[in-house]
Design a protein around this motif. Structure first.
Motif, PDB file in Angstrom:
ATOM      1  N   PRO A   1       0.839  -1.197   0.000  1.00  0.00           N
ATOM      2  CA  PRO A   1       0.000   0.000   0.000  1.00  0.00           C
ATOM      3  C   PRO A   1       0.877   1.251   0.000  1.00  0.00           C
ATOM      4  O   PRO A   1       2.089   1.168   0.212  1.00  0.00           O
ATOM      5  CB  PRO A   1      -0.785  -0.115   1.309  1.00  0.00           C
ATOM      6  N   ARG A   2       0.259   2.390  -0.226  1.00  0.00           N
ATOM      7  CA  ARG A   2       0.986   3.676  -0.256  1.00  0.00           C
ATOM      8  C   ARG A   2       2.166   3.622  -1.226  1.00  0.00           C
ATOM      9  O   ARG A   2       3.200   4.232  -0.994  1.00  0.00           O
ATOM     10  CB  ARG A   2       1.510   4.042   1.139  1.00  0.00           C
ATOM     11  N   THR A   3       2.017   2.855  -2.282  1.00  0.00           N
ATOM     12  CA  THR A   3       3.135   2.652  -3.198  1.00  0.00           C
ATOM     13  C   THR A   3       2.681   2.976  -4.616  1.00  0.00           C
ATOM     14  O   THR A   3       1.817   2.295  -5.168  1.00  0.00           O
ATOM     15  CB  THR A   3       3.634   1.196  -3.110  1.00  0.00           C
ATOM     16  N   THR A   4       3.272   4.005  -5.179  1.00  0.00           N
ATOM     17  CA  THR A   4       2.909   4.447  -6.517  1.00  0.00           C
ATOM     18  C   THR A   4       3.954   3.957  -7.508  1.00  0.00           C
ATOM     19  O   THR A   4       5.147   4.237  -7.331  1.00  0.00           O
ATOM     20  CB  THR A   4       2.857   5.987  -6.582  1.00  0.00           C
ATOM     21  N   VAL A   5       3.519   3.237  -8.501  1.00  0.00           N
ATOM     22  CA  VAL A   5       4.452   2.854  -9.563  1.00  0.00           C
ATOM     23  C   VAL A   5       4.651   4.083 -10.438  1.00  0.00           C
ATOM     24  O   VAL A   5       3.705   4.617 -11.011  1.00  0.00           O
ATOM     25  CB  VAL A   5       3.917   1.661 -10.372  1.00  0.00           C
ATOM     26  N   VAL A   6       5.874   4.547 -10.473  1.00  0.00           N
ATOM     27  CA  VAL A   6       6.133   5.853 -11.081  1.00  0.00           C
ATOM     28  C   VAL A   6       6.811   5.778 -12.441  1.00  0.00           C
ATOM     29  O   VAL A   6       6.726   6.720 -13.224  1.00  0.00           O
ATOM     30  CB  VAL A   6       6.988   6.739 -10.152  1.00  0.00           C
ATOM     31  N   GLY A   7       7.504   4.683 -12.702  1.00  0.00           N
ATOM     32  CA  GLY A   7       8.220   4.612 -13.970  1.00  0.00           C
ATOM     33  C   GLY A   7       8.219   3.190 -14.502  1.00  0.00           C
ATOM     34  O   GLY A   7       8.356   2.234 -13.742  1.00  0.00           O
ATOM     35  N   TYR A   8       8.016   3.083 -15.806  1.00  0.00           N
ATOM     36  CA  TYR A   8       7.979   1.763 -16.438  1.00  0.00           C
ATOM     37  C   TYR A   8       9.083   1.750 -17.473  1.00  0.00           C
ATOM     38  O   TYR A   8       9.001   2.415 -18.500  1.00  0.00           O
ATOM     39  CB  TYR A   8       6.606   1.545 -17.076  1.00  0.00           C
ATOM     40  N   HIS A   9      10.129   1.004 -17.169  1.00  0.00           N
ATOM     41  CA  HIS A   9      11.304   0.981 -18.028  1.00  0.00           C
ATOM     42  C   HIS A   9      11.382  -0.362 -18.761  1.00  0.00           C
ATOM     43  O   HIS A   9      10.670  -1.299 -18.418  1.00  0.00           O
ATOM     44  CB  HIS A   9      12.557   1.234 -17.200  1.00  0.00           C
TER      45      HIS A   9
ATOM     46  N   ASN B   1      10.337  -4.709 -18.477  1.00  0.00           N
ATOM     47  CA  ASN B   1       9.494  -4.795 -17.279  1.00  0.00           C
ATOM     48  C   ASN B   1      10.265  -4.473 -16.000  1.00  0.00           C
ATOM     49  O   ASN B   1      10.202  -5.211 -15.013  1.00  0.00           O
ATOM     50  CB  ASN B   1       8.855  -6.188 -17.177  1.00  0.00           C
ATOM     51  N   TYR B   2      10.995  -3.415 -16.051  1.00  0.00           N
ATOM     52  CA  TYR B   2      11.701  -2.918 -14.869  1.00  0.00           C
ATOM     53  C   TYR B   2      10.948  -1.668 -14.433  1.00  0.00           C
ATOM     54  O   TYR B   2      10.872  -0.686 -15.169  1.00  0.00           O
ATOM     55  CB  TYR B   2      13.144  -2.608 -15.243  1.00  0.00           C
ATOM     56  N   LEU B   3      10.359  -1.734 -13.256  1.00  0.00           N
ATOM     57  CA  LEU B   3       9.484  -0.645 -12.832  1.00  0.00           C
ATOM     58  C   LEU B   3       9.948  -0.065 -11.510  1.00  0.00           C
ATOM     59  O   LEU B   3      10.411  -0.790 -10.614  1.00  0.00           O
ATOM     60  CB  LEU B   3       8.032  -1.134 -12.692  1.00  0.00           C
ATOM     61  N   GLY B   4       9.825   1.217 -11.414  1.00  0.00           N
ATOM     62  CA  GLY B   4      10.135   1.891 -10.159  1.00  0.00           C
ATOM     63  C   GLY B   4       8.841   2.191  -9.421  1.00  0.00           C
ATOM     64  O   GLY B   4       7.862   2.641 -10.018  1.00  0.00           O
ATOM     65  N   ALA B   5       8.832   1.921  -8.127  1.00  0.00           N
ATOM     66  CA  ALA B   5       7.631   2.169  -7.331  1.00  0.00           C
ATOM     67  C   ALA B   5       8.045   2.861  -6.037  1.00  0.00           C
ATOM     68  O   ALA B   5       8.964   2.421  -5.361  1.00  0.00           O
ATOM     69  CB  ALA B   5       6.918   0.850  -7.019  1.00  0.00           C
ATOM     70  N   LEU B   6       7.369   3.932  -5.746  1.00  0.00           N
ATOM     71  CA  LEU B   6       7.721   4.699  -4.555  1.00  0.00           C
ATOM     72  C   LEU B   6       6.758   4.361  -3.424  1.00  0.00           C
ATOM     73  O   LEU B   6       5.552   4.600  -3.528  1.00  0.00           O
ATOM     74  CB  LEU B   6       7.651   6.197  -4.847  1.00  0.00           C
ATOM     75  N   GLU B   7       7.309   3.805  -2.363  1.00  0.00           N
ATOM     76  CA  GLU B   7       6.522   3.491  -1.172  1.00  0.00           C
ATOM     77  C   GLU B   7       6.705   4.627  -0.170  1.00  0.00           C
ATOM     78  O   GLU B   7       7.824   4.953   0.205  1.00  0.00           O
ATOM     79  CB  GLU B   7       6.999   2.169  -0.556  1.00  0.00           C
ATOM     80  N   ARG B   8       5.595   5.221   0.232  1.00  0.00           N
ATOM     81  CA  ARG B   8       5.667   6.277   1.250  1.00  0.00           C
ATOM     82  C   ARG B   8       5.522   5.598   2.607  1.00  0.00           C
ATOM     83  O   ARG B   8       4.431   5.369   3.100  1.00  0.00           O
ATOM     84  CB  ARG B   8       4.580   7.318   1.000  1.00  0.00           C
ATOM     85  N   VAL B   9       6.667   5.272   3.192  1.00  0.00           N
ATOM     86  CA  VAL B   9       6.679   4.371   4.343  1.00  0.00           C
ATOM     87  C   VAL B   9       6.150   5.065   5.594  1.00  0.00           C
ATOM     88  O   VAL B   9       5.311   4.526   6.312  1.00  0.00           O
ATOM     89  CB  VAL B   9       8.102   3.824   4.590  1.00  0.00           C
ATOM     90  N   THR B  10       6.640   6.264   5.844  1.00  0.00           N
ATOM     91  CA  THR B  10       6.246   6.946   7.087  1.00  0.00           C
ATOM     92  C   THR B  10       5.729   8.356   6.834  1.00  0.00           C
ATOM     93  O   THR B  10       5.593   9.147   7.770  1.00  0.00           O
ATOM     94  CB  THR B  10       7.430   7.020   8.075  1.00  0.00           C
ATOM     95  N   ASP B  11       5.445   8.674   5.603  1.00  0.00           N
ATOM     96  CA  ASP B  11       4.945  10.028   5.318  1.00  0.00           C
ATOM     97  C   ASP B  11       3.617  10.318   6.011  1.00  0.00           C
ATOM     98  O   ASP B  11       3.266  11.476   6.207  1.00  0.00           O
ATOM     99  CB  ASP B  11       4.754  10.213   3.806  1.00  0.00           C
ATOM    100  N   HIS B  12       2.884   9.271   6.350  1.00  0.00           N
ATOM    101  CA  HIS B  12       1.570   9.477   6.972  1.00  0.00           C
ATOM    102  C   HIS B  12       1.689   9.642   8.479  1.00  0.00           C
ATOM    103  O   HIS B  12       0.677   9.774   9.160  1.00  0.00           O
ATOM    104  CB  HIS B  12       0.652   8.305   6.658  1.00  0.00           C
ATOM    105  N   LEU B  13       2.923   9.613   8.972  1.00  0.00           N
ATOM    106  CA  LEU B  13       3.146   9.771  10.415  1.00  0.00           C
ATOM    107  C   LEU B  13       3.754  11.136  10.679  1.00  0.00           C
ATOM    108  O   LEU B  13       4.403  11.719   9.805  1.00  0.00           O
ATOM    109  CB  LEU B  13       4.097   8.688  10.926  1.00  0.00           C
TER     110      LEU B  13
ATOM    111  N   ASN C   1       8.013  -5.443 -23.176  1.00  0.00           N
ATOM    112  CA  ASN C   1       7.465  -5.178 -21.849  1.00  0.00           C
ATOM    113  C   ASN C   1       6.104  -5.851 -21.711  1.00  0.00           C
ATOM    114  O   ASN C   1       5.073  -5.208 -21.832  1.00  0.00           O
ATOM    115  CB  ASN C   1       7.332  -3.667 -21.643  1.00  0.00           C
ATOM    116  N   PRO C   2       6.113  -7.150 -21.446  1.00  0.00           N
ATOM    117  CA  PRO C   2       4.837  -7.873 -21.437  1.00  0.00           C
ATOM    118  C   PRO C   2       3.915  -7.347 -20.339  1.00  0.00           C
ATOM    119  O   PRO C   2       4.260  -7.413 -19.155  1.00  0.00           O
ATOM    120  CB  PRO C   2       5.248  -9.328 -21.159  1.00  0.00           C
ATOM    121  N   ASN C   3       2.809  -6.826 -20.742  1.00  0.00           N
ATOM    122  CA  ASN C   3       1.855  -6.341 -19.754  1.00  0.00           C
ATOM    123  C   ASN C   3       0.442  -6.465 -20.292  1.00  0.00           C
ATOM    124  O   ASN C   3       0.230  -6.665 -21.488  1.00  0.00           O
ATOM    125  CB  ASN C   3       2.160  -4.906 -19.315  1.00  0.00           C
TER     126      ASN C   3
END
Lengths: 107, 414, 1005, 198
Positions: C240-248, C251-263, C453-455
């Motif tokens: 959760p709280r994880t936005t897939v931001v880049g699709y390279h 099928n190499y994808l970057g995903a940003l997890e906001r681990v403690t931003d909600h605290l 990039n099989p999707n």
């Protein structure tokens, strides 16, 4: 980041490798007999194709072996890797790429 | 061309801007031209502009396979400087820089050239030796360049972390260096060339050359054959493909170069800062975005996309050098495709085909050269021969060995 | 009531807990589960910011990542985070937010006066002005720059941690809405390794907005059950709280997890603030949903104008009523759900529908609920500046291009609009997928994926907006993706039945007629709120010829904001198509670029900053150097002692002292960093003959030889001493900086060009610690510590012997980089410090002097020894470096040989290495200073070379310099000019490169 | 010439991580295993004489399958490449083994190189070891892909490492060059911090 299949170690991430430019360029053994232009062609001129490219990679962070790869410089598709001395990866329907020196000896 | 002026702006504002003319026409190609320029990027458009303006050759077509300025002109980090090491490069790039200084007025189009100063950082003894040599060489040629201390670096760039992993020892400053609005350069040249009669033909791809007895006759295009006795190829990123059509090879490899911008901020970095050792460079656009670049991806590609690890290799050093930027966000990244020569210097050359000239190999640094490249290349095309400023940059140098080795002599990338 | 628009019940917020936060200094309350946006809305805060260009008042426009208006600066000080979407900020206790782009206050922004001049600031106006007079441009530019950015960034270092990690999976599912959940469940059942990433704190996607039923129960119950089932699958990871931001590629994808931003700050313990996941997925399912489109009408940017789906999200997810008087403005059926929900919460609702006779189930339900419907009508004006107070509505002409009939004013505090839905194809497009225009949806939809990039796009991302279609496509995509990775489910999940109502098609009117004709009306019809781009701007771009979609983007800045045009792009393309008289697909779309949402630089840098930025490589003796107060030089990643200052000494003092000590008694330098390569095999000498310019076949066992390596261009690229250890066994040394390069170089040639050569090269660089003794008393010192016979007859210069030194097994090489008698003692690195200490202890009697790289450089310069990379620069042949003697005339071939015979490398007058002695012996020329035949202070001159090395030499008793000078060998005795930047012109005489002990007797002694 | 004299103090052999206290976190620990002698063996995988000679001395065959390790009576052999192995042996027996191997390789195209001091080894173990490694190592370490006595030369962030899975714990031995050891240890310890409660 390309996933590259080292012919020895298997598939690894690109960051383990370094790139070595066009493959199958044979160093002339009769360099003294070459004109400056012929020698310059060997040293500096590359095929640089749009499309299928036979190129060398070095598994710098792995087994430290050089090998060859067939990759499309437009689509990004990797068609295969093979060891030095092995026949080129056969790429069906790929455009024929001229090789340095014209006759394309295996490296 | 209707000139832009305060009066025209006010007059058009009163008519709700409904009467502005096209900045350039979209003519159908004529059957024949005196000169054809292949490539509607900054360099090609500048070539056409100066052919018309300086040499009176106006029966010129610029053929662009897509939209003008859509290649590296629209994908670079907009840096302009002339502080090269080798005298041949210095002459060429400073020629360009002098043209930059009057370009907005010359074109009657604000290209927003901003000579806000360009700083090269030195992080170790070797860097100090490198900038020492370059700074002196630049000064010898009468081009501006000065050494700055660590403390002066800090004063110029307050958010810099001087004591990063590779502490900043000093820097080399070119005050006349800076940035420009990249798209506007293509548009301004297009408008200026068009006004002088040049036909700018977009969505017109060259598919082949027609030749007769080793002489070029014209080009085959997606819009039919177009004849011209003299043709200039100015297609960064695609030079090899065009050369192949004409039957020769180039000492070039084509690689992706990535760049990125942050979200916009109020001014936080007021000059351009480049670092060879940390391998990243940064400036801030007039819109407030931090514009950041680094070195090329290592492998041949025409795909206009690079590898994410290269982005990491640039961003890590940026955060190390500017820790306050850590919370600023990377908005967008992209890649251009650059033609790299082994000596990191461009090629302006005749080719084995008579009448066919090529201008390519600007590598990662072509944007800054745009006016100079166009100016010099236009002269060559007008003359039918290479000018003294272009002559050192022929392809022959890769046979004779007379390289202009900015790469070996440790000039920075970009 | 503290939160006037908070509903009494419903939504996903925890009313049992109250969180306090401030916005622009005022304190408000909200609840866990709120976003900053929903909490502000609950508190009735409408005005959240000012627009980029005209400083128009702006409010909340959406409820998600597409938000173009509600940008705030979150936090303060070093944690200030500009340009943060209020819609994406989870509320926490103590949250501090400030509005942007307004001064002195949000409610009274001086720059709003710019709006009055908007007529003078159309798209591209910069290019037409500020050119006169030329000298003022930098002044104009400063004003532009100061005005342009919305907000200041932090000036202090970021105190937070960012992590990264790699992950590998069979199937990555992006989005945990109904399609994504179904895909993850289906794929998970096969046993495949699945990662499900979603940008929200809880799964559900559109079901959090739309309380539709699934499988006979509430949709959210199905979500809960599905999430629980996924949690029980060991190979499934839910992020959760994880936005897939880049699709390279691949099928190499970057995903940003906001681990403690909600605290709250510092409440996250040792967890990082954010974590960037770098995921290599065999297959990807894109269940990224769709983004609602705004309608384009006059003053459609006023605070209170928002997307209809967002309005519904605020009601159903956050328990906030966006306004008690709502006008829903739509071209489709879906927005009626917003009207119905608002009415059920007691709001007075009216609907304005572009369609003349909407008859779908939802409009009919609205009619039954007594909601007035103004069909075949449009909103043509919005009243209220800082908050909507009402709208003007008029009937549309039949063709939709004109207004008909009288205007009606409808009072309202919120206008909820819907222009239909645009599939979120950003990642699909980043993955090289091709898009096609769907006339039904009025949007681009996935057409063909790229095999690299099989999707599989599924659900709304795929243009399938119905809930039943989302579930069906998700299930199919999940199963097929898993299947393609070799996983098949024994018991695939059943497809649950879903509540889905049929909908009538939307009426696609890309711009709506304005009451004022032409540009006057179009200039308040906003297309891109973030860039303040209006219909008039798009039409102006077309008028001036900036008609390609990329020119439009660049000329008007459409889609260039931090939202990257998520709500504006398709409208802009459609308006351009209209202006050009072509279809939307003929205009095409711009390229979608990473990142989908902006990502903190810190997250991209990860932990590799500060102490972990780049390793500093220490030698085995490092701690001794530190203890002695050495000043270090960075050489590559190595830390090398630069000099060893004694108390009160400057660098100059220390180096002069060290230089003298070496030549009068004995000095010791840590030479451990030199590259070392063990070369073994019957063909080892053949390899050396190819990579070095000189001949190696006759080198005796136990003997050393200096060699120079050229690249194939014929230029020097490294040098060093190689020793023959045995019949087929050599030990090569390289420069410190060249160690890795030379190792790779040898391997490259051996493996690719000469595979038949029987040679093994093994790096041994750090196996050996090296203490080099230099100076006339070095033998005397060493003799006391070794069992090796140091008799110069049997152990001459350029020889190697093995034995023990200080009781340590050692190889001792009699080689010298100073021209002094010298012994380089190599011991296993583990003994390096012990060796060094023993030599220092014993050396005390000889006044042994530890010295650093600077002294080493001075001493070698006194002898004219080059440093590859300092005196050479990749353009220098051995001949140029006055080293003809090292190039074999007999060998038929070696790397770079042919290049030495090219026209330019044979050319007379090349840059050549010479010595330079200043007329004033006290002057030390700056390294890099340019050399001229004749030069005058302050004037440009033709340089004929440059100083490569320059030092004050205490042993020569004056300054010395090496220089590369054109035709230098023929200039011996000439006096040249060396201007320096301080305006002085020094004169110096050309001579040889050896300044000390020209006969070289000292090294051999 | 002066007579050789005994060194003032007996030489001490030390590694770059000597004295480092173990680092522990919830489910993962970082420790220093005992110092091992290290030999690089060079020869062709397809050179039967070489592999036989090595097997005879080592008491066990060299692992010929890529990315695998094999334990024998005299030490642990790790595959590095088609012509290269790393052998970890008891430090006290390293010189003798090197000499035996060198003798056994006489006449062959093979080589033995002592690299005992070139590299340091650190040990990362526990259920969360994979999570720690994933922060810098791009390999897929899922047990289906990388298991006990698998090894790989790869990288952790910028450091070249030789990774060897020792047991199912999982425990990994990570070999790195001397000058990178301190940095890698620090990086791993930092990567573990997330799994500590304070």
């Amino acid at each position: 980041m390309l996933p590259i299949r080292c012919p020895w170690c298997g598939e690894r991430e690109q960051t383990e490798f370094s790139y070595g430019g066009e493959a199958h360029i044979v160093r002339p053994t009769d360099s003294a007999d070459l004109t400056d232009a012929e020698w310059g062609d060997y040293v500096f001129f590359r095929t640089n194709p749009r499309g299928l490219h036979y190129e060398r990679w070095f598994h710098a962070f792995g087994c430290r072996r050089w090998f060859n790869m067939a990759r499309d410089t437009v689509s990004g598709a990797i068609h295969g890797t093979y060891r030095p001395g092995e026949p080129r990866t056969d790429v069906p329907d790929a455009p024929r790429v001229p090789v340095a020196g014209g006759d394309g000896g295996e490296g | 061309m209707k000139r832009y002026s305060i009066f025209s702006l006010v007059r058009n504002a009163l008519s709700y801007h409904e009467n502005w003319p096209k900045a350039w026409r979209s003519p159908d190609p004529k059957p024949a031209y005196d000169v054809i320029i292949i490539g509607g990027g900054g360099h090609g458009l500048a070539t056409a502009y100066y052919l018309a303006k300086e040499h009176g050759i106006t029966n010129v077509a610029v053929l662009e396979k897509s939209w003008i300025g859509g290649g590296n002109t629209g994908r670079n980090t907009t840096i302009v400087r002339s502080n090269y090491l080798m005298p041949e490069s210095l002459a060429l790039y400073d020629h360009a820089l002098k043209l930059w200084e009057d370009l907005s007025q010359d074109l009657n189009y604000n290209v927003m050239f901003s000579p806000r100063g360009l700083l090269h950082l030195a992080h170790n003894v070797h860097d100090m030796q490198e900038i020492g040599r370059r700074g002196h060489a630049i000064n010898a040629a009468g081009v501006d360049s000065e050494f700055v201390t660590r403390e002066q670096v800090k004063a110029m760039v307050p958010i810099i972390n001087l004591d990063c992993r590779y502490p900043v020892m000093g820097g080399l400053l070119q005050k006349r260096g800076g940035v420009a609005r990249h798209d506007a350069v293509a548009w301004g040249y297009a408008r200026g060339a068009d006004a002088r009669g040049v036909d700018i033909i977009q969505n017109c791809a060259v598919t082949g050359f027609r030749m007769d007895g080793g002489r070029v006759q014209g080009v085959e295009t997606t819009r039919g054959f177009i004849a011209a006795p003299r043709i200039g190829v100015v297609v960064a990123g695609n030079s090899g493909a065009l050369a192949a059509m004409a039957g020769f090879r180039l000492p070039i490899e084509t690689t992706p170069l990535q760049a990125m911008v942050s979200e916009p901020l109020k001014p936080i970095i007021d000059c351009v800062v480049m670092s060879n050792t940390i391998h990243a460079y940064i400036s801030q656009s007039d819109k407030g975005e931090l514009v950041i670049g680094g070195s090329s991806d290592p492998y041949n590609s025409y795909a206009q996309r690079g590898s994410f690890d290269q982005i990491e290799h640039v961003v890590g050093p940026i955060v190390e050098l500017y820790p306050a930027l850590s919370r600023i966000r990377l908005m967008r990244h992209w890649a251009g495709i650059t033609d790299i020569t082994v000596d990191r210097s461009p090629i302006m050359s005749k080719t084995p085909v008579e009448g066919l000239f090529i201008n390519c190999g600007w590598g990662t640094g072509g944007f800054k050269a745009t006016p100079g490249s166009g100016h010099v290349f236009a002269h060559c095309l007008a003359l039918g021969d290479l000018t003294p400023m272009a002559a050192p940059f022929t392809m022959d140098r890769f046979h004779t060995g007379a390289l202009i080795d900015e790469g070996a002599a440790a000039a920075v990338a970009h | 009531m503290a939160q006037p628009l908070r509903l009494a019940a419903g939504g996903r917020v925890d009313r049992g807990r109250t969180l306090r936060f401030t916005f622009d200094g005022r304190t408000y309350t909200g609840h866990p589960g709120d976003t900053l946006a929903s909490a502000l809305l609950a508190n009735g805060v409408r005005l959240l910011g000012r627009s980029y260009k005209y400083h128009r008042p702006r409010g909340l426009y959406s409820a998600g990542a597409e938000e173009p208006s509600a940008l705030v600066t979150l936090g303060a000080g070093a944690r200030a985070e500009p340009n943060t979407r209020a819609t994406q900020v989870e509320l926490f206790d103590g949250l501090v937010a400030r509005s942007q782009n307004a001064w002195p206050a949000l409610g009274f922004d001086v720059s709003a006066v710019i709006g009055a001049f908007s007529r003078f600031l159309p798209a591209g106006f910069y290019y037409k002005t500020f050119m006169w007079p030329k000298s003022l441009w930098m002044t104009y530019e400063k004003v532009i720059r100061d005005a342009a950015g919305p907000v200041h960034g932090p000036r202090q270092a970021d105190p937070d941690r960012y992590e990264q990690r790699y992950a590998h999976c069979d199937v990555l599912v992006v989005g945990a809405g109904p399609a994504g959940l179904m895909a993850a469940l289906a794929a998970g059942r096969t046993g495949a390794r699945v990662i499900l990433a979603d940008d929200q704190p809880e799964a559900g996607g559109g079901l959090l907005t739309d309380p539709a039923g699934i499988g006979g129960g509430a949709g959210l119950d199905w979500v809960r059950a599905t999430v629980a089932a996924l949690a029980d699958m060991p190979e499934v990871t839910v992020l959760p709280r994880t936005t897939v931001v880049g699709y390279h590629d691949y099928n190499y994808l970057g995903a940003l997890e906001r681990v403690t931003d909600h605290l709250p700050p510092d409440a996250g313990g040792n967890a990082p603030r954010q974590r960037l996941w770098k995921i290599r997925a065999k297959q990807v399912v894109l269940a990224t949903g769709a983004i609602e489109r705004p309608l384009v009408f006059a003053d459609n940017d006023r605070p209170g104008v928002m997307l209809a789906g967002a309005a519904r999200t605020y009601m159903n997810r956050f328990g906030v009523l966006p306004g008690r008087e709502m006008v829903v403005f739509t071209n489709n059926d879906g927005a009626y759900a917003t009207a119905l929900d608002a009415a059920s919460h007691g709001a007075r609702v009216q609907v304005v529908d572009l369609r003349p006779d909407p008859r779908g189930p939802l409009p009919e339900a609205a009619r039954e609920a007594g909601i007035p419907i103004h069909a075949g009508a449009t909103v043509c004006g919005v009243a209220g500046s800082k908050a909507v107070t009402g709208v003007r509505v008029r009937a549309l002409s039949d063709d939709g291009k004109g207004l008909a009939g009288p205007a009606k004013s409808l009072p309202c505090s919120v206008l909820a609009m819907s222009g239909g839905w645009t599939p979120t194809v950003h990642l699909f497009s980043q993955a090289r997928g091709k898009l096609a225009f769907s006339a039904d949806l009025g949007a681009f939809v996935p057409a063909a994926g790229d095999p690299l990039n099989p999707n599989r796009p599924a659900g709304a991302c795929n243009g399938s907006l119905g809930l039943d279609a989302c579930l069906r496509e998700g299930r199919e995509a999940g199963l097929a993706a898993a299947h393609d990775t070799g996983h098949v489910a024994d018991h695939p999940p059943d497809l649950p039945l879903a509540d889905s109502l049929p909908q009538e098609p939307p009426r696609l009117l890309w711009t709506l007629p304005a009451e004022k004709a032409g540009t006057a009306g179009e200039k308040t019809q906003f297309v891109d709120l973030m860039g303040d781009v209006t219909v008039a701007d798009v039409r102006l771009a077309e008028r001036e010829g900036y008609a390609s979609v990329e020119h439009l983007k660049r000329y008007t800045a459409t889609g260039m904001g931090t939202d990257q045009g998520k709500t504006s792009n398709i409208n802009a393309m459609a308006i351009m198509a209209d202006a050009r008289g072509v279809t939307i697909p003929e205009v095409g779309h711009t390229t979608f670029r990473p990142n989908y949402v902006p990502v903190a630089f810190g997250a991209v840098a990860g932990r590799s900053v500060g102490d972990l930025f780049q390793q500093a490589r220490p030698t085995a003796m490092h701690e001794w150097h530190v203890a002695q107060g050495a000043v270090f030089e960075d050489v590559g990643d190595w830390k090398r002692p630069w000099y060893f200052p004694r108390p009160g000494e400057t660098m100059h003092d220390a180096v002069q002292r060290e230089c003298k000590a070496v030549r009068t008694s004995v000095g010791i330098v840590d030479a451990s960093t030199l590259g070392k390569i063990d070369i073994q095999g019957p063909d080892a000498a053949d390899l050396l003959n190819m990579v070095y310019t000189n001949a190696w076949s006759k080198l005796g066992i136990g003997r050393c030889r200096y060699g120079v390596m050229l690249n194939e261009h014929g230029m020097i690229f490294d040098d060093g001493v190689t020793t023959r250890l045995g019949e087929h066994h050599y030990h090569m040394t390289t420069t410190t900086g060249g160690a890795a390069r030379v190792m790779s170089w040898l391997e490259e040639w051996l493996q690719t060009e000469w595979p038949d050569m029987r040679v093994f090269c093994t790096s041994v660089t750090e196996q050996w610690a090296v203490a080099a003794l230099n100076g006339p008393r070095s033998r005397e010192l060493l003799a006391g510590l070794t069992d090796i016979d140091l008799d110069p007859e049997t152990f001459p210069f350029m020889a190697m012997k093995e034995g023990t030194v200080a009781g340590i097994p050692a190889r001792v090489y009699r080689i010298s980089f100073t021209g002094e008698m010298a012994y380089e003692v190599n011991v296993p690195a583990g003994y390096g410090l012990a060796l060094w200490q023993a030599l220092m202890d014993r050396g005390a009697a000889f006044d042994i002097c530890p010295y650093g790289t600077e002294t080493m450089h001075v001493l070698r310069a006194e002898k004219g020894f080059i440093i590859a990379g300092q005196d050479t620069d990749g353009t220098v042949t051995p001949h140029d470096a006055a080293m003809d003697w090292i190039v074999s005339k007999k060998k038929a071939d070696f790397i770079g040989r042919r290049s030495l015979f090219r026209a330019d490398t044979m050319r007379p007058g090349r840059m050549q290495l010479v010595g330079l002695l200043t007329e004033d012996p006290a002057v030390v020329l700056p390294e890099g200073a340019q050399v001229a035949e004749r030069a005058q202070a302050g004037q440009a001159f033709a340089a004929i070379g440059h100083v490569t090395s320059s030092y004050m030499s205490p042993n020569v008793g004056r300054s010395i310099a090496l220089a590369m000078v054109a035709d230098g060998f023929n200039r011996t005795g000439q006096t040249l000019s060396v201007p320096t930047l301080d305006g002085r012109v020094h004169r110096a005489v050309v001579g040889g490169t050896v300044f000390f002990d020209p006969e070289g007797e000292r090294a051999r002694g | 010439m002066a007579e050789q004299q005994a060194p003032i103090t007996a030489p001490i052999r030390r590694g770059p991580l000597d004295g480092r206290a173990p680092v522990t976190a919830d489910g993962v620990s970082l420790t220093l295993p005992a110092f091992a002698g290290k030999l690089v063996l060079r020869g062709g995988s397809d050179d039967g004489a070489f592999t036989a000679a090595a097997a005879k001395v080592l008491g066990a065959g060299l692992p010929l399958a890529p990315n695998t390790a094999a334990r024998g009576p005299r030490g642990l052999a790790l595959w590095l490449g088609p012509t290269e192995w790393m052998v970890h042996v008891d430090a006290d027996t390293c010189d003798a083994l090197a000499a035996e191997l060198t003798a056994a390789f006489a006449g062959l195209h093979a080589a033995v190189v002592d690299v005992s001091d070139y590299y340091a080894v650190m040990r990362l173990g526990g259920p969360r070891a994979r999570d720690v490694l994933a922060k810098g190592c791009p390999l897929d370490l899922h047990p289906d892909r990388f298991d006990v006595d698998h090894c790989a030369q790869t990288r952790f962030v910028a450091s070249a490492i030789l990774l060897h899975q020792v047991d199912v714990g999982p425990t990994y031995d990570i070999q790195v060059r001397w000058s990178f050891a301190d940095f890698l240890w620090t990086y791993l310890a930092d990567a573990m911090r997330e799994f500590t409660s304070r």
